[in-house]
Design a protein around this motif. Sequence first.
Motif, PDB file in Angstrom:
ATOM      1  N   TYR A 193       0.843  -1.198   0.000  1.00 26.14           N
ATOM      2  CA  TYR A 193       0.000   0.000   0.000  1.00 26.14           C
ATOM      3  C   TYR A 193       0.875   1.244   0.000  1.00 26.14           C
ATOM      4  O   TYR A 193       2.103   1.164   0.070  1.00 26.14           O
ATOM      5  CB  TYR A 193      -0.910   0.004   1.242  1.00 26.14           C
ATOM      6  CG  TYR A 193      -0.156   0.301   2.521  1.00 26.14           C
ATOM      7  CD1 TYR A 193      -0.247   1.556   3.114  1.00 26.14           C
ATOM      8  CD2 TYR A 193       0.669  -0.647   3.117  1.00 26.14           C
ATOM      9  CE1 TYR A 193       0.464   1.858   4.268  1.00 26.14           C
ATOM     10  CE2 TYR A 193       1.376  -0.354   4.268  1.00 26.14           C
ATOM     11  CZ  TYR A 193       1.271   0.890   4.838  1.00 26.14           C
ATOM     12  OH  TYR A 193       1.977   1.191   5.971  1.00 26.14           O
ATOM     13  N   LEU A 194       0.222   2.387  -0.074  1.00 28.93           N
ATOM     14  CA  LEU A 194       0.906   3.669  -0.022  1.00 28.93           C
ATOM     15  C   LEU A 194       0.351   4.438   1.172  1.00 28.93           C
ATOM     16  O   LEU A 194      -0.856   4.707   1.232  1.00 28.93           O
ATOM     17  CB  LEU A 194       0.659   4.423  -1.329  1.00 28.93           C
ATOM     18  CG  LEU A 194       1.460   5.691  -1.584  1.00 28.93           C
ATOM     19  CD1 LEU A 194       2.960   5.423  -1.509  1.00 28.93           C
ATOM     20  CD2 LEU A 194       1.113   6.251  -2.949  1.00 28.93           C
ATOM     21  N   SER A 195       1.198   4.764   2.125  1.00 25.48           N
ATOM     22  CA  SER A 195       0.739   5.391   3.375  1.00 25.48           C
ATOM     23  C   SER A 195       0.167   6.792   3.163  1.00 25.48           C
ATOM     24  O   SER A 195      -0.599   7.280   3.986  1.00 25.48           O
ATOM     25  CB  SER A 195       1.879   5.450   4.398  1.00 25.48           C
ATOM     26  OG  SER A 195       2.937   6.244   3.902  1.00 25.48           O
ATOM     27  N   ASP A 227       4.690  -0.422   3.034  1.00 20.75           N
ATOM     28  CA  ASP A 227       4.492   0.879   2.401  1.00 20.75           C
ATOM     29  C   ASP A 227       5.473   0.953   1.231  1.00 20.75           C
ATOM     30  O   ASP A 227       6.684   1.021   1.425  1.00 20.75           O
ATOM     31  CB  ASP A 227       4.753   1.996   3.409  1.00 20.75           C
ATOM     32  CG  ASP A 227       4.546   3.385   2.837  1.00 20.75           C
ATOM     33  OD1 ASP A 227       4.322   3.525   1.612  1.00 20.75           O
ATOM     34  OD2 ASP A 227       4.614   4.352   3.615  1.00 20.75           O
TER      35      ASP A 227
END
Length: 117
Positions: free
Chosen positions: A6-8, A30
């Motif tokens: 995912y991308l924080s 991340d």
Amino acid sequence: MKKIYYLSTCDTCKRIMHSLNLSDDFELQDIKTQPISKYQIEYMRSLTDSYESLFSKRARLYKELGLKDKSLSEDNYKNYILEHYTFLKRPVVICNDQIFIGNSKKTIEAAKKAIYE
């Protein structure tokens, strides 16, 4: 394996991860601070039909680099994802050798079902 790429800084990723109500046995990566390795992208590819299915055509860089006007090969998709995190369609949920790519409602519902089976 239970893992989420995912991308924080992505509000959609945060919202989805919250809605999944993940247990502590999930590993979170991340992709901005921990880039995807060649091994990881190859493993993701082994769980799906193509590198293109992992590739985000919504990325700003996709348009900026004029990639929408080019014919990309599977190797191109793989290399772009490895070069810059923005090209990975997010989030990627891996649960017991099943992969769920992206943020469509259908995909997230399928991921929830797999997680809580």
